[in-house]
Design an enzyme around this catalytic site. Structure first.
Site, PDB file in Angstrom:
ATOM      1  N   HIS A  17       0.956   5.229   1.090  1.00  0.00           N
ATOM      2  CA  HIS A  17       0.390   6.089   1.942  1.00  0.00           C
ATOM      3  C   HIS A  17       0.964   7.660   2.007  1.00  0.00           C
ATOM      4  O   HIS A  17       2.167   7.361   2.067  1.00  0.00           O
ATOM      5  CB  HIS A  17       0.406   5.342   3.566  1.00  0.00           C
ATOM      6  CG  HIS A  17      -0.236   6.260   4.550  1.00  0.00           C
ATOM      7  ND1 HIS A  17      -1.801   6.202   4.686  1.00  0.00           N
ATOM      8  CD2 HIS A  17       0.090   7.065   5.542  1.00  0.00           C
ATOM      9  CE1 HIS A  17      -2.066   6.896   5.811  1.00  0.00           C
ATOM     10  NE2 HIS A  17      -0.987   7.634   6.061  1.00  0.00           N
TER      11      HIS A  17
ATOM     12  N   ASN B   1       0.912  -1.028  -0.116  1.00  0.00           N
ATOM     13  CA  ASN B   1       0.066   0.033   0.144  1.00  0.00           C
ATOM     14  C   ASN B   1       1.000   1.171   0.048  1.00  0.00           C
ATOM     15  O   ASN B   1       1.693   1.141   0.699  1.00  0.00           O
ATOM     16  CB  ASN B   1      -0.817  -0.010   1.227  1.00  0.00           C
ATOM     17  CG  ASN B   1      -1.756   1.145   1.575  1.00  0.00           C
ATOM     18  OD1 ASN B   1      -2.367   1.905   0.394  1.00  0.00           O
ATOM     19  ND2 ASN B   1      -1.867   2.021   2.650  1.00  0.00           N
TER      20      ASN B   1
END
Ligand code: GAR
Length: 200
Positions: free
Chosen positions: A113, A111
């Site tokens: 971020h 992911n």
């Protein structure tokens, strides 16, 4: 038979990080990588348009078609399993993944971020909310992080980070814009790192 590393990208928004991957593949920086599909929970996500323009399978899965988030994710697991993927990249995917999903692809989900984790992460910390919190806290640096996804939101092992200074007078818009530029470089670096680790 293709010997390329297959990735699936999950995205809910504008998809500039997806575009960075598409461009890096085209430029030969990730020439051993192939995007098997881009999947979105938002019908009008521009990320889907970017995928179509690049000749990549663009799939919208409507949350309204499922009785729960878990059922939604079970369907996602099925769809993604068909592609035999090496890596799932969350590039602005704004739906929290269930443990079912995360456990189905252990160590295969990353992911991006828009802050320096472990700070400014967790539930409710996404998109502009992250930058708002950073500005409110008056920290002098922010940046972006790519990490492996584990059951705890934004808390998985960090793969790579980039820092930028927070400038006096910064707004959510100015800060997010500068961080996004770094995100695009960081994501390519992190995907490369992951594949070097597991052996390309
Ligand atoms: C990016 O800033 C990404 O870090 C953030 O959403 C934006 C998506 O931009 N993700 C999160 O906040 C996840 N917690 P993009 O659609 O242009 O790639």
């Amino acid at each position: 038979m293709s010997l390329k590393r297959k990735i699936v990208v999950l995205a809910s928004g504008s998809g500039t990080n997806l575009q960075a991957i598409i461009d890096a593949i085209k430029a030969g920086k990730l020439n051993y990588v192939e995007i098997a599909a881009v999947i979105s929970n938002k019908k009008d996500a521009f990320a889907l348009e970017r995928a179509r323009s690049a000749g990549i399978n663009a799939i919208f899965v409507n949350p309204k078609d499922f009785v729960s988030s878990i059922e939604y994710d079970k369907n996602l697991i099925k769809t993604i399993s068909n592609y035999n993927v090496d890596l799932i990249v969350l590039a602005g995917y704004m739906k929290v993944l269930s443990e079912e999903f995360i456990n189905a692809f252990t160590n295969k989900i990353i992911n991006i971020h828009p802050a320096l984790l472990p700070d400014f992460g967790g539930k409710g910390m996404y998109g502009k909310y992250v930058h708002e919190a950073v500005l409110k806290s008056a920290v002098k640096e922010s940046g972006c992080t790519v990490h492996f996804v584990t059951a705890e939101v934004d808390a998985g092992p960090i793969i790579a980070q980039r820092k930028i200074p927070v400038i006096p007078g910064d707004t959510v818009e100015s800060l997010s814009k500068r961080i996004l530029i770094e995100e695009h470089k960081l994501l390519i670096e992190a995907i490369g790192k992951v594949f070097v680790k597991v052996g390309t």
